[in-house]
Design an enzyme around this catalytic site. Structure first.
Site, short mmCIF file in Angstrom:
data_model
loop_
_atom_site.label_atom_id
_atom_site.label_comp_id
_atom_site.label_asym_id
_atom_site.label_seq_id
_atom_site.Cartn_x
_atom_site.Cartn_y
_atom_site.Cartn_z
CD GLU A 179 -4.57 4.21 -1.72
OE1 GLU A 179 -4.84 4.59 -0.58
OE2 GLU A 179 -5.36 4.29 -2.68
CG HIS A 239 -7.89 12.45 -8.51
ND1 HIS A 239 -7.93 11.40 -7.63
CD2 HIS A 239 -8.72 13.40 -8.00
CE1 HIS A 239 -8.75 11.66 -6.64
NE2 HIS A 239 -9.25 12.88 -6.82
CG ASP A 291 -1.98 1.07 1.16
OD1 ASP A 291 -2.98 0.84 0.47
OD2 ASP A 291 -1.79 2.14 1.77
#
Length: 256
Positions: free
Chosen positions: A167, A137, A124
């Site tokens: 992610e 973004h 992550d």
């Protein structure tokens, strides 16, 4: 010859089968023209040259067009399959494809009764929301591409990487010892930590947390993911930018 593509998507197969089909047509033409059903004997036809000329004029374009269309269909099928299994942003396997490949491997190993040590890593990106909030973004997508490229660059040919969503990434390491898994996981972490990410010319650090489970049994992907995700939670609660591994079946350590 080794560089020729003989698969259903290769031109070499089209050319070879066109030549073979043409030769077969010529042979059949001579056979039908030379055999007499009256005397049940073989003889030369009245104009044997036609048995060569006519198939040469008709058969090559027929087989070439037919096989060419079949090749195009095979290429289209492969492209559709690739689109269905690939994450469009990072070009890694998507979650479904990654899960199916891992589970397929586990089932094959179980069926063959082979003993191997494998591992699943769940990765992550730390504080990724801050990247999207601060830079937008599109820049966040750039960061994910960088991380994905860094992960792939840290793996061996037999290893597998996928984007599980957002992610979060997954890495499957088949046939690795405990020590090797630890080294690879740490190499992945360091490679991301050393990335130069400078949106709008402003340096912004990137790091990842990694949770992993090492196993020798034949669990399901869901069981493996849950255990690896528990280790990821432990890594994030204890400072992030770190690797936490455990062996399947052992108790998960509690976060500090």
């Amino acid at each position: 010859m080794r560089n020729l593509d003989w698969s259903a998507r290769g031109r070499a197969r089209v050319y070879a089968l066109t030549a073979l089909g043409t030769a077969t047509c010529i042979a059949l033409a001579f056979a039908f023209d030379s055999f007499s059903f009256t005397t049940w004997s073989w003889r030369w036809g009245s104009d044997p040259l036609n048995n060569l000329i006519i198939p040469l004029l008709i058969a090559p374009p027929f087989f070439f067009l037919l096989l060419g269309k079949m090749r195009q269909l095979s290429i289209a099928h492969q492209e559709l399959a690739q689109v269905a299994s690939t994450d469009s942003l990072t070009s890694l396997l998507n979650r479904r494809a990654f899960m199916e490949v891992v589970e397929g491997y586990i089932r094959r190993m179980e069926a063959s009764s082979r003993q191997a040590t494998d591992a699943l890593l769940v990765i992550d990106v730390d504080h990724f929301k801050s990247v999207n909030d601060r830079y937008g973004h599109d820049t966040g997508d750039d960061a994910l591409r960088l991380v994905a490229s860094s992960i792939c660059g840290s793996l061996c040919e037999a290893d597998l990487a996928g984007r599980l969503g957002g992610e979060e990434f997954g890495v499957f390491l088949p046939g690795k010892s405990h020590e090797h898994v630890s080294l690879i996981a740490e190499r992945i972490r360091m490679s991301v930590d050393e990335l130069r990410f400078e949106p709008n010319g402003e340096p912004h650090p990137l790091s990842i947390s990694i949770g992993g489970v090492i196993f020798e049994e034949s669990p399901t992907f869901k069981e493996l993911y849950r255990k690896a995700d528990e280790q990821l939670y432990f890594a994030k609660r204890n400072g992030r930018n770190r690797v936490e591994l455990n062996t399947f079946g052992q108790d998960v350590r509690k976060p500090a």
